[in-house]
Design an enzyme around this catalytic site. Sequence first.
Site, PDB file in Angstrom:
ATOM      1  N   SER A 129       0.801  -1.239   0.000  1.00  0.00           N
ATOM      2  CA  SER A 129       0.000   0.000   0.000  1.00  0.00           C
ATOM      3  C   SER A 129       0.827   1.279   0.000  1.00  0.00           C
ATOM      4  O   SER A 129       0.265   2.356  -0.184  1.00  0.00           O
ATOM      5  CB  SER A 129      -0.940   0.018   1.203  1.00  0.00           C
ATOM      6  OG  SER A 129      -2.064  -0.742   0.901  1.00  0.00           O
TER       7      SER A 129
ATOM      8  N   LYS B 114       0.402   3.312  -2.962  1.00  0.00           N
ATOM      9  CA  LYS B 114      -0.767   4.204  -3.139  1.00  0.00           C
ATOM     10  C   LYS B 114      -0.350   5.670  -3.130  1.00  0.00           C
ATOM     11  O   LYS B 114      -1.043   6.514  -3.685  1.00  0.00           O
ATOM     12  CB  LYS B 114      -1.811   3.919  -2.045  1.00  0.00           C
ATOM     13  CG  LYS B 114      -2.419   2.515  -2.148  1.00  0.00           C
ATOM     14  CD  LYS B 114      -3.275   2.190  -0.928  1.00  0.00           C
ATOM     15  CE  LYS B 114      -3.844   0.778  -0.976  1.00  0.00           C
ATOM     16  NZ  LYS B 114      -4.534   0.387   0.268  1.00  0.00           N
TER      17      LYS B 114
ATOM     18  N   TYR C 245      -3.739  -2.369 -10.273  1.00  0.00           N
ATOM     19  CA  TYR C 245      -3.594  -2.161  -8.825  1.00  0.00           C
ATOM     20  C   TYR C 245      -2.720  -3.257  -8.184  1.00  0.00           C
ATOM     21  O   TYR C 245      -1.811  -2.967  -7.410  1.00  0.00           O
ATOM     22  CB  TYR C 245      -4.992  -2.103  -8.191  1.00  0.00           C
ATOM     23  CG  TYR C 245      -4.981  -2.113  -6.689  1.00  0.00           C
ATOM     24  CD1 TYR C 245      -4.612  -0.983  -5.967  1.00  0.00           C
ATOM     25  CD2 TYR C 245      -5.317  -3.266  -5.975  1.00  0.00           C
ATOM     26  CE1 TYR C 245      -4.585  -0.999  -4.575  1.00  0.00           C
ATOM     27  CE2 TYR C 245      -5.300  -3.289  -4.591  1.00  0.00           C
ATOM     28  CZ  TYR C 245      -4.926  -2.158  -3.895  1.00  0.00           C
ATOM     29  OH  TYR C 245      -4.892  -2.178  -2.522  1.00  0.00           O
TER      30      TYR C 245
ATOM     31  N   TYR D 159      -4.935   3.456   8.050  1.00  0.00           N
ATOM     32  CA  TYR D 159      -6.305   2.948   8.158  1.00  0.00           C
ATOM     33  C   TYR D 159      -6.883   3.256   9.540  1.00  0.00           C
ATOM     34  O   TYR D 159      -6.707   4.363  10.039  1.00  0.00           O
ATOM     35  CB  TYR D 159      -6.351   1.428   7.860  1.00  0.00           C
ATOM     36  CG  TYR D 159      -5.519   1.065   6.652  1.00  0.00           C
ATOM     37  CD1 TYR D 159      -5.856   1.580   5.404  1.00  0.00           C
ATOM     38  CD2 TYR D 159      -4.398   0.262   6.732  1.00  0.00           C
ATOM     39  CE1 TYR D 159      -5.106   1.288   4.280  1.00  0.00           C
ATOM     40  CE2 TYR D 159      -3.637  -0.053   5.611  1.00  0.00           C
ATOM     41  CZ  TYR D 159      -3.997   0.475   4.400  1.00  0.00           C
ATOM     42  OH  TYR D 159      -3.259   0.191   3.302  1.00  0.00           O
TER      43      TYR D 159
ATOM     44  N   VAL E 253       0.973  -3.769   3.801  1.00  0.00           N
ATOM     45  CA  VAL E 253       0.876  -5.079   4.458  1.00  0.00           C
ATOM     46  C   VAL E 253       2.117  -5.946   4.254  1.00  0.00           C
ATOM     47  O   VAL E 253       2.244  -6.998   4.871  1.00  0.00           O
ATOM     48  CB  VAL E 253      -0.368  -5.916   4.054  1.00  0.00           C
ATOM     49  CG1 VAL E 253      -1.632  -5.387   4.654  1.00  0.00           C
ATOM     50  CG2 VAL E 253      -0.486  -6.082   2.575  1.00  0.00           C
TER      51      VAL E 253
HETATM   52  N1  GLU Z   1      -2.248  -5.188  -2.007  1.00  0.00           N
HETATM   53  C1  GLU Z   1      -2.841  -5.054  -0.700  1.00  0.00           C
HETATM   54  C2  GLU Z   1      -4.338  -5.220  -0.821  1.00  0.00           C
HETATM   55  O1  GLU Z   1      -4.910  -4.684  -1.694  1.00  0.00           O
HETATM   56  C3  GLU Z   1      -2.500  -3.727  -0.128  1.00  0.00           C
HETATM   57  C4  GLU Z   1      -3.042  -3.495   1.261  1.00  0.00           C
HETATM   58  C5  GLU Z   1      -2.039  -2.857   2.200  1.00  0.00           C
HETATM   59  O2  GLU Z   1      -0.835  -2.870   1.923  1.00  0.00           O
HETATM   60  O3  GLU Z   1      -2.473  -2.346   3.248  1.00  0.00           O
HETATM   61  O4  GLU Z   1      -4.963  -5.905  -0.072  1.00  0.00           O
END
Ligand code: GLU
Length: 303
Positions: free
Chosen positions: A64, A67, A191, A239, A257
Amino acid sequence: MSDILDSLKRVFEEVTQEADWGQPAQYIPELAEVDPAQLAISVCTADGKTHSAGLSDKLFSIQSISKIFSLIAALGRAGDQLWTRVGCEPSGTSFDSIVLLESERGQPRNPFVNAGAIVTTDALLSGREPKMALAEILGLVRAMAEDDNIHINADVAKSEQRTGERNKALAHYLASYGNLLNPPDLTLGTYFHQCAIEMTTVQLARAGRTLARIDGAPKIVSAHHARRLNALMMTCGHYDGSGDFAFKVGLPGKSGVGGGLLVIVPGKASIAIWSPGLNAYGNSKAGTRVAAMLSQSMGWSIF
Ligand code: GLU
């Protein structure tokens, strides 16, 4: 303010003695196999130096943290129009939650929860081949890090493509509200691949200099966008653990993650940390501890 080298050494030694590292993400098979008892820290300071401790040349899956890069690229393409499709409020829900999407009629709360990141990637894709959008994200990351040796791990992307049922559900739900402009599978494929970019903490810390606006960092992101990105990282970067991170660290940050963490000390430093064991929010357990201890000992909290 104590010296960064002393602080790094002290924090690294203290945290590596920690018995409980947390568990790596279990829902992406390729990540579930990683040994959690690993730690890397890299810090770029305003004098142009990079200081590291631990496994700072080991590649990890940025997940993430990507992002941030897709958001910068999408803003370059869609401009402020993007904010009509995705909000800028913390969600208080987990990274892959669907609950708010129904009451808020398909508009994700922010670009860092998965639903918001999928919309952001969709805006960046805007009718092009996924390869073009991915090349744009990779080009941006490489330019920010001043390092062309940054790539996507196709096995990790495939692993998530096989098992990412929640993300598939989110994409189709967004499409049902007309908030995806490309076929869900194309946006999702893009993505999953952006999430599978691999970097070392040295490369990630160097990329972060642009957002910290340290002298000598590549001037790729405008001051206006850097300010907004840092605000989003502060309020939404972890989050439902964002408040906890702000409370303990007092700096903008973005987790992934894969156990990575990018923390920005505006005008002063950029910190990248990797430790793959996660806490209950899905953020790096040892990484969060390192960020809190470094911020405390260096007096870096912005509050
Ligand atoms: N590729 C992971 C997902 O979409 C990213 C989530 C994350 O890193 O928090 O679930």
